[in-house]
Design a protein around this motif. Structure first.
Motif, PDB file in Angstrom:
ATOM      1  N   GLY A 186       0.794  -1.224   0.000  1.00  0.00           N
ATOM      2  CA  GLY A 186       0.000   0.000   0.000  1.00  0.00           C
ATOM      3  C   GLY A 186       0.817   1.261   0.000  1.00  0.00           C
ATOM      4  O   GLY A 186       0.326   2.344   0.353  1.00  0.00           O
ATOM      5  N   GLY A 187       2.081   1.141  -0.418  1.00  0.00           N
ATOM      6  CA  GLY A 187       2.958   2.310  -0.434  1.00  0.00           C
ATOM      7  C   GLY A 187       3.751   2.416   0.854  1.00  0.00           C
ATOM      8  O   GLY A 187       3.600   1.619   1.779  1.00  0.00           O
ATOM      9  N   VAL A 188       4.597   3.417   0.928  1.00  0.00           N
ATOM     10  CA  VAL A 188       5.453   3.603   2.095  1.00  0.00           C
ATOM     11  C   VAL A 188       5.618   5.102   2.342  1.00  0.00           C
ATOM     12  O   VAL A 188       5.697   5.898   1.401  1.00  0.00           O
ATOM     13  N   GLY A 214       5.397   2.121  -5.370  1.00  0.00           N
ATOM     14  CA  GLY A 214       6.570   1.294  -5.597  1.00  0.00           C
ATOM     15  C   GLY A 214       7.606   1.920  -6.512  1.00  0.00           C
ATOM     16  O   GLY A 214       8.805   1.907  -6.220  1.00  0.00           O
ATOM     17  N   THR A 215       7.149   2.502  -7.621  1.00  0.00           N
ATOM     18  CA  THR A 215       8.079   3.114  -8.568  1.00  0.00           C
ATOM     19  C   THR A 215       8.793   4.301  -7.933  1.00  0.00           C
ATOM     20  O   THR A 215      10.010   4.487  -8.111  1.00  0.00           O
ATOM     21  N   GLN A 216       8.058   5.099  -7.158  1.00  0.00           N
ATOM     22  CA  GLN A 216       8.666   6.258  -6.498  1.00  0.00           C
ATOM     23  C   GLN A 216       9.641   5.822  -5.410  1.00  0.00           C
ATOM     24  O   GLN A 216      10.717   6.415  -5.254  1.00  0.00           O
ATOM     25  N   ALA A 217       9.286   4.784  -4.649  1.00  0.00           N
ATOM     26  CA  ALA A 217      10.174   4.301  -3.594  1.00  0.00           C
ATOM     27  C   ALA A 217      11.465   3.753  -4.187  1.00  0.00           C
ATOM     28  O   ALA A 217      12.556   3.965  -3.646  1.00  0.00           O
ATOM     29  N   LEU A 218      11.353   3.045  -5.301  1.00  0.00           N
ATOM     30  CA  LEU A 218      12.541   2.539  -5.972  1.00  0.00           C
ATOM     31  C   LEU A 218      13.410   3.690  -6.461  1.00  0.00           C
ATOM     32  O   LEU A 218      14.636   3.660  -6.329  1.00  0.00           O
ATOM     33  N   ASP A 248       7.764  -0.121   9.456  1.00  0.00           N
ATOM     34  CA  ASP A 248       6.620   0.584  10.030  1.00  0.00           C
ATOM     35  C   ASP A 248       5.339   0.289   9.250  1.00  0.00           C
ATOM     36  O   ASP A 248       4.265   0.115   9.826  1.00  0.00           O
ATOM     37  N   GLN A 249       5.461   0.251   7.909  1.00  0.00           N
ATOM     38  CA  GLN A 249       4.290  -0.015   7.085  1.00  0.00           C
ATOM     39  C   GLN A 249       3.761  -1.429   7.333  1.00  0.00           C
ATOM     40  O   GLN A 249       2.552  -1.649   7.402  1.00  0.00           O
ATOM     41  N   MET A 250       4.672  -2.361   7.488  1.00  0.00           N
ATOM     42  CA  MET A 250       4.280  -3.742   7.776  1.00  0.00           C
ATOM     43  C   MET A 250       3.526  -3.811   9.103  1.00  0.00           C
ATOM     44  O   MET A 250       2.495  -4.482   9.233  1.00  0.00           O
ATOM     45  N   ALA A 251       4.021  -3.076  10.108  1.00  0.00           N
ATOM     46  CA  ALA A 251       3.414  -3.119  11.437  1.00  0.00           C
ATOM     47  C   ALA A 251       2.032  -2.464  11.453  1.00  0.00           C
ATOM     48  O   ALA A 251       1.147  -2.878  12.205  1.00  0.00           O
TER      49      ALA A 251
END
Length: 332
Positions: A186-188, A214-218, A248-251
């Protein structure tokens, strides 16, 4: 990343998704592996010796609790349509664009992540080749060339050579897989301390907090020309922010109550992974992830191997001594 991999896979199997047998086979079949232990033999730093706790000894199948060192690489391979599209540049060859030694302390509730700048000049040891024979020793070679000339095996041997630390495991994720993982989560959310404008990575962000796809995070992980002095050192700080942001996103996500999204994350993770043979199955990855369930981003320390500008080339760096040696000694 390690925690995301293991706990996601454990969640998939625990929820009992419809067609779980096929799901297990598919995800397990996704994982690629390299037999690093057989390739390197005994000419390596010694393994850390751990003593099982009384509670663990009483359990039929205890989760591992000892300290462990894992080399995590982000591959800049341009092979395949998706990697070419995301990576840009030449479609030939591959190097380790990101290299992190992840040291998980005994008890597995705290960890240290050490980034090794790819532009570090090192003595690259002779490495065995899968085709037979071996590479020659190379002096003043760029650290990330090890992966280029000898793949995962040479990357591990080079890291062990310069650190004196045994890599218990190896985990590699490629460009497209990282982007898919972030999207599946869901993004980060990350906060940048300065404006970023990098035409090479196609990233343009104002200073502040951003929720990235995803593309922006990469692109953030790959950015170097739009920050600091344009070297690899500024990029490492951004990569370390991403590591913590992913935890944090996972949590905070609702993955465990959403089987479809959980499977999407698991598929994105496994289809982009290359591991050593000790982590090349769902069961091993799940055990690793479950052993890290007490690890939070607050207890993950991120540092960079101490370096100074190389006397022979101001565009390269070398390990700063004795600080670098002291750091590696603390992780043995």
């Amino acid at each position: 990343m390690l925690k995301i991999v293991g706990l996601t896979l454990a969640g998939v199997m625990t929820l009992g998704i419809a067609g779980a047998g096929w799901v297990y086979w598919h995800l397990n079949d996704n994982i690629k592996s390299v037999d690093i232990n057989s390739a390197l033999g005994d000419d390596r730093p010694a393994k850390a010796v751990t003593t099982p706790t009384a509670a663990a000894s009483a359990s039929a199948s205890p989760l591992p609790t000892g300290s462990v060192n894992i080399l995590v690489l982000g591959s800049d391979s341009r092979s395949g349509k998706e990697n070419k599209k995301l990576g840009g540049g030449s479609s030939s060859g591959a190097r380790s664009d990101t290299a992190m030694v992840v040291h998980i302390d005994a008890g597995r509730t705290s960890a240290t992540v050490v980034s090794i700048p790819r532009d570090t000049l090192v003595t690259r040891p002779s490495c065995p080749l899968s085709s037979g024979g071996s590479t020659s020793v190379a002096y003043n070679a760029m650290f990330n060339s090890a992966y280029s000339v000898g793949g995962a095996v040479c990357a591990v041997k080079t890291v062990e050579s310069i650190t004196g630390v045994r890599m218990d495991h190896y985990l590699e994720i490629d460009f497209s897989g990282f982007a898919k993982l972030v999207d599946a989560l869901g993004g980060v959310t990350v906060t940048t301390d300065q404006d970023i404008s990098d035409d090479d990575s196609h990233l343009h962000l104002k200073k502040g907090t951003h929720h990235l796809n995803g593309t922006q995070a990469l692109a953030l992980a790959r950015t170097r020309h739009g920050i600091g002095d344009g070297s690899d050192l500024g990029r490492i700080g951004l990569q370390q922010k991403l590591v913590k942001a992913l935890l944090d996103q996972m949590a905070s996500s609702s993955l465990l109550t959403n089987p479809a999204k959980l499977y999407e994350v698991a598929d994105a993770v496994t289809s982009s992974l290359t591991t050593d043979t000790g982590l090349d199955s769902l069961s091993e990855l799940m055990r690793l992830g479950q052993s890290l369930k007490g690890l939070t981003s607050d207890n993950v320390k991120t540092v960079m191997m101490p370096v100074v500008t190389a006397p022979s080339d101001h565009n390269r760096v070398i390990a700063k001594e004795p600080a670098a040696s002291d750091l590696w000694k603390s992780l043995r």
